[in-house]
Scaffold this motif. Structure first.
Motif, PDB file in Angstrom:
ATOM      1  N   ALA A  81       0.821  -1.210   0.000  1.00 14.46           N
ATOM      2  CA  ALA A  81       0.000   0.000   0.000  1.00 14.46           C
ATOM      3  C   ALA A  81       0.859   1.266   0.000  1.00 14.46           C
ATOM      4  CB  ALA A  81      -0.936   0.006   1.213  1.00 14.46           C
ATOM      5  N   VAL A  82       2.098   1.160   0.495  1.00 15.11           N
ATOM      6  CA  VAL A  82       2.984   2.331   0.534  1.00 15.11           C
ATOM      7  C   VAL A  82       4.192   2.150  -0.376  1.00 15.11           C
ATOM      8  CG1 VAL A  82       2.285   3.002   2.861  1.00 15.11           C
ATOM      9  CG2 VAL A  82       4.220   1.432   2.570  1.00 15.11           C
ATOM     10  N   PHE A  83       4.197   1.086  -1.187  1.00 12.94           N
ATOM     11  CA  PHE A  83       5.355   0.813  -2.033  1.00 12.94           C
ATOM     12  C   PHE A  83       5.631   1.963  -2.997  1.00 12.94           C
ATOM     13  CE2 PHE A  83       7.790  -1.424  -5.373  1.00 12.94           C
ATOM     14  CZ  PHE A  83       8.705  -2.103  -4.579  1.00 12.94           C
ATOM     15  N   ASN A  84       4.578   2.652  -3.422  1.00  9.96           N
ATOM     16  CA  ASN A  84       4.750   3.773  -4.351  1.00  9.96           C
ATOM     17  C   ASN A  84       5.571   4.898  -3.731  1.00  9.96           C
ATOM     18  OD1 ASN A  84       3.979   4.627  -7.087  1.00  9.96           O
ATOM     19  ND2 ASN A  84       3.018   6.346  -6.035  1.00  9.96           N
ATOM     20  N   GLU A  85       5.559   4.977  -2.394  1.00  9.26           N
ATOM     21  CA  GLU A  85       6.338   6.003  -1.689  1.00  9.26           C
ATOM     22  C   GLU A  85       7.842   5.769  -1.846  1.00  9.26           C
ATOM     23  OE1 GLU A  85       5.041   8.629   0.030  1.00  9.26           O
ATOM     24  OE2 GLU A  85       3.018   8.016  -0.552  1.00  9.26           O
ATOM     25  N   LEU A  86       8.226   4.572  -2.222  1.00 15.48           N
ATOM     26  CA  LEU A  86       9.642   4.235  -2.365  1.00 15.48           C
ATOM     27  C   LEU A  86      10.179   4.563  -3.757  1.00 15.48           C
ATOM     28  CD1 LEU A  86       9.484   0.704  -0.671  1.00 15.48           C
ATOM     29  CD2 LEU A  86      10.053   2.890   0.415  1.00 15.48           C
ATOM     30  N   ILE A  87       9.275   4.906  -4.675  1.00 22.28           N
ATOM     31  CA  ILE A  87       9.652   5.222  -6.058  1.00 22.28           C
ATOM     32  C   ILE A  87       9.764   6.726  -6.179  1.00 22.28           C
ATOM     33  CG2 ILE A  87       8.969   5.043  -8.475  1.00 22.28           C
ATOM     34  CD1 ILE A  87       7.371   2.533  -7.688  1.00 22.28           C
ATOM     35  N   ARG A  88      10.924   7.220  -6.601  1.00 22.77           N
ATOM     36  CA  ARG A  88      11.203   8.661  -6.553  1.00 22.77           C
ATOM     37  C   ARG A  88      11.348   9.262  -7.956  1.00 22.77           C
ATOM     38  NH1 ARG A  88      14.705   6.427  -2.903  1.00 22.77           N
ATOM     39  NH2 ARG A  88      16.485   6.773  -4.264  1.00 22.77           N
ATOM     40  N   ASP A  89      10.462  10.183  -8.295  1.00 24.38           N
ATOM     41  CA  ASP A  89      10.604  11.084  -9.450  1.00 24.38           C
ATOM     42  C   ASP A  89      11.074  10.403 -10.739  1.00 24.38           C
ATOM     43  OD1 ASP A  89       9.950  13.136  -7.703  1.00 24.38           O
ATOM     44  OD2 ASP A  89      12.037  13.421  -7.116  1.00 24.38           O
ATOM     45  N   SER A  90      10.438   9.318 -11.108  1.00 26.88           N
ATOM     46  CA  SER A  90      10.902   8.627 -12.318  1.00 26.88           C
ATOM     47  C   SER A  90       9.787   8.425 -13.345  1.00 26.88           C
ATOM     48  CB  SER A  90      11.483   7.263 -11.938  1.00 26.88           C
ATOM     49  OG  SER A  90      10.494   6.492 -11.287  1.00 26.88           O
ATOM     50  N   GLY A  91       8.564   8.834 -13.004  1.00 21.44           N
ATOM     51  CA  GLY A  91       7.436   8.612 -13.896  1.00 21.44           C
ATOM     52  C   GLY A  91       6.741   7.293 -13.669  1.00 21.44           C
ATOM     53  N   PHE A  92       7.367   6.392 -12.901  1.00 14.74           N
ATOM     54  CA  PHE A  92       6.748   5.114 -12.589  1.00 14.74           C
ATOM     55  C   PHE A  92       5.681   5.312 -11.513  1.00 14.74           C
ATOM     56  CE2 PHE A  92      10.588   3.715 -14.579  1.00 14.74           C
ATOM     57  CZ  PHE A  92      10.320   2.465 -15.104  1.00 14.74           C
ATOM     58  N   ALA A  93       4.657   4.495 -11.541  1.00 16.32           N
ATOM     59  CA  ALA A  93       3.614   4.534 -10.519  1.00 16.32           C
ATOM     60  C   ALA A  93       3.205   3.107 -10.191  1.00 16.32           C
ATOM     61  CB  ALA A  93       2.413   5.338 -10.998  1.00 16.32           C
ATOM     62  N   PHE A  94       2.929   2.881  -8.910  1.00 19.19           N
ATOM     63  CA  PHE A  94       2.537   1.552  -8.447  1.00 19.19           C
ATOM     64  C   PHE A  94       1.228   1.673  -7.689  1.00 19.19           C
ATOM     65  CE2 PHE A  94       2.523  -1.830  -5.236  1.00 19.19           C
ATOM     66  CZ  PHE A  94       2.762  -2.950  -6.026  1.00 19.19           C
ATOM     67  N   GLY A  95       0.185   0.999  -8.197  1.00 20.79           N
ATOM     68  CA  GLY A  95      -1.115   1.085  -7.558  1.00 20.79           C
ATOM     69  C   GLY A  95      -1.513  -0.154  -6.801  1.00 20.79           C
ATOM     70  N   GLY A  96      -0.659  -1.156  -6.784  1.00 24.58           N
ATOM     71  CA  GLY A  96      -0.975  -2.406  -6.101  1.00 24.58           C
ATOM     72  C   GLY A  96      -0.358  -3.575  -6.839  1.00 24.58           C
ATOM     73  N   ARG A  97      -0.259  -4.704  -6.133  1.00 24.42           N
ATOM     74  CA  ARG A  97       0.390  -5.882  -6.707  1.00 24.42           C
ATOM     75  C   ARG A  97      -0.568  -6.592  -7.651  1.00 24.42           C
ATOM     76  NH1 ARG A  97       3.661  -8.260  -9.093  1.00 24.42           N
ATOM     77  NH2 ARG A  97       4.707 -10.168  -8.456  1.00 24.42           N
ATOM     78  N   ILE A  98      -0.147  -6.723  -8.922  1.00 22.58           N
ATOM     79  CA  ILE A  98      -0.904  -7.435  -9.952  1.00 22.58           C
ATOM     80  C   ILE A  98       0.038  -8.459 -10.565  1.00 22.58           C
ATOM     81  CG2 ILE A  98      -2.216  -7.216 -12.096  1.00 22.58           C
ATOM     82  CD1 ILE A  98      -2.688  -4.279 -11.361  1.00 22.58           C
ATOM     83  N   ARG A  99      -0.368  -9.733 -10.566  1.00 23.28           N
ATOM     84  CA  ARG A  99       0.562 -10.807 -10.909  1.00 23.28           C
ATOM     85  C   ARG A  99       0.357 -11.403 -12.301  1.00 23.28           C
ATOM     86  NH1 ARG A  99      -0.790 -10.854  -5.670  1.00 23.28           N
ATOM     87  NH2 ARG A  99       0.822 -11.132  -4.086  1.00 23.28           N
TER      88      ARG A  99
END
Length: 338
Positions: free
Chosen positions: A172-190
Motif C-alpha cells: 500500500a505504501v510501495f509507491n512512496e519508495l519510487i522517486r521522481d521517475s514517472g513510474f507509478a505503483f497502484g498495487g500488486r498485480i501478478r
C-alpha cells in the motif's frame, strides 16, 4: 562455503547451445556468439526461442548445471533436472514434517516473520535515507504489530493470513519508495502484470525462485514439498517458501534501485494487446547484467557471521533448513537484513 559460479542468460532469439568437449558453445545460425568452459558455469537461463542440444541437456543434468527455460516475456516454463542429490532420509524427514501441523507451522512462522521483518527494514531504510514520511512510518508500525502477532500463529493458515495482511500493508505504501521517475505503483498485480513496476517485480521474483529451487535440490531437499505454501501439482512450494525471505531484501530493493537510478525507464516496456506489460529485449539484457552484478555483491550473513555473495544466500538458507530438518539444530534461522 559453496563457490559462486557464473550464470549464462541467453536472450537472442533462435540461438542454439551445444557441448564441445568441456565447453558450452552458443551459436546463432552460422555465427558463434560465445564459448565458455563448463566448469565456470553454474546455471543457464534461456528466454524465448532458444534451442539446446539433447547431449548438452544431459551434461547439464549430470554436472548439476541449472538449465531453465522462460518465455520471451519472462514467464517460467521448465527446467532440466538431473539425479536427486542428498540423503533419502533427509527427504523422508522433510515429508514427515510437512505432514505434521506443529512442525510445519514452526517453520512457516519463521519464514513469514522474516518476510515481514525484511519488508519493514526496506521502509525503515527509506526513512533513514530520505527523512520523515508519515505513510511509511505508519506502515512500519503496523508491520511491527504484524511481526509480534505472527509469533503466536498456531496454524499454517493463520500464518498465511497474517502474511497476506502484512503484504497488503507493505504494498500500500510501495509507491512512496519510487522517486521522481514517472513510474507509478497502484498495487500488486501478478497474472499478468499490467504495469512496469509489477512486470519488474514478477520477473525478478521468478529469477530468484529458480535460484531457490537449485539451492534446495543442491542440499538434497525436495523443492516441491513446502511448509508455508500448500502442495499443488507443478508448484515448487518449498522454493516459494524460501523466496519469502528474499522478496523485500533482495528482489524489491533491486527493482527499486533499477527504477530510482533510471537504469530502467518507461520507454523500456511494451504493452501487449492482452494488457500485459513486458520488458523490451534490450532492457531485459540490461536488467540481467545488473542482476548478475548484484548476485556477486557480498553481504554479512547475520547467522553465519561471514561474507556471503547475495547469489549464494538461497544456498546458505537451504543448508540451514536441511540441518534443522536433520536435527542438527534446534531452530531454523531465516535470513534477516538489518
Amino acid at each position: 562455503m559453496k563457490k559462486m559460479l557464473n550464470s549464462l542468460y541467453i536472450t537472442r532469439q533462435e540461438s542454439y547451445l551445444h557441448k564441445d568437449r568441456e565447453t558450452i558453445v552458443i551459436k546463432n545460425g552460422d555465427d558463434k556468439l560465445g564459448q565458455f568452459p563448463s566448469l565456470t558455469i553454474g546455471s543457464i537461463t534461456c528466454f524465448g526461442q532458444v534451442s539446446v542440444s539433447p547431449f548438452l541437456m544431459g551434461y547439464c543434468a549430470e554436472k548439476g548445471i541449472g538449465l531453465s527455460f522462460y518465455t520471451e516475456y519472462g514467464r517460467f516454463l521448465a527446467r532440466v533436472q538431473g539425479k536427486q542429490t542428498g540423503n533419502v532420509l533427509l527427504r523422508r524427514a522433510q515429508y514427515r514434517w510437512a505432514d505434521n501441523p506443529e512442525r510445519a507451522v514452526s517453520i512457516a512462522r519463521l519464514m513469514v516473520a522474516a518476510k515481514i521483518a525484511n519488508s519493514r527494514s526496506v521502509l525503515l531504510r527509506e526513512l533513514r535515507n530520505h527523512g520523515e514520511n508519515p505513510p511509511l512510518s505508519q506502515a512500519a508500525e503496523r508491520l511491527a504489530i504484524s511481526l509480534r502477532r505472527v509469533k503466536h500463529a498456531k496454524t499454517v493458515a493463520e500464518a498465511m493470513g497474517m502474511e497476506g495482511d502484512a503484504a497488503a500493508t507493505y504494498f500500500a505504501v510501495f509507491n512512496e519508495l519510487i522517486r521522481d521517475s514517472g513510474f507509478a505503483f497502484g498495487g500488486r498485480i501478478r497474472r499478468p502484470p499490467t504495469d512496469p513496476v509489477n512486470a519488474l517485480l514478477s520477473f525478478v521474483y521468478s529469477l530468484i525462485t529458480q535460484e531457490c529451487m537449485s539451492a534446495l535440490q543442491g542440499v538434497g531437499l525436495d523443492p516441491y514439498v513446502g511448509y508455508l505454501h500448500q502442495d499443488r501439482p507443478g508448484r515448487a512450494s518449498l522454493a516459494l517458501d524460501l523466496l519469502e525471505e528474499f522478496r523485500a531484501s533482495w528482489a524489491d530493493r533491486f527493482v527499486l534501485t533499477l527504477i530510482n537510478r533510471r537504469q530502467i525507464q518507461l520507454k523500456d516496456f511494451i504493452q501487449e494487446a492482452s494488457g500485459a506489460v513486458r520488458l523490451t529485449d534490450d532492457a531485459r539484457k540490461a536488467l540481467l547484467v545488473s542482476y548478475q552484478d548484484r548476485k556477486q555483491a557480498e553481504v554479512m550473513h547475520p547467522y553465519l557471521q561471514e561474507q556471503v555473495p547475495i547469489g549464494l544466500l538461497p544456498h546458505s538458507q537451504a543448508l540451514l533448513l536441511a540441518r534443522h530438518i536433520r536435527g542438527d539444530t534446534e531452530f531454523y534461522t531465516p535470513y534477516l537484513v538489518k
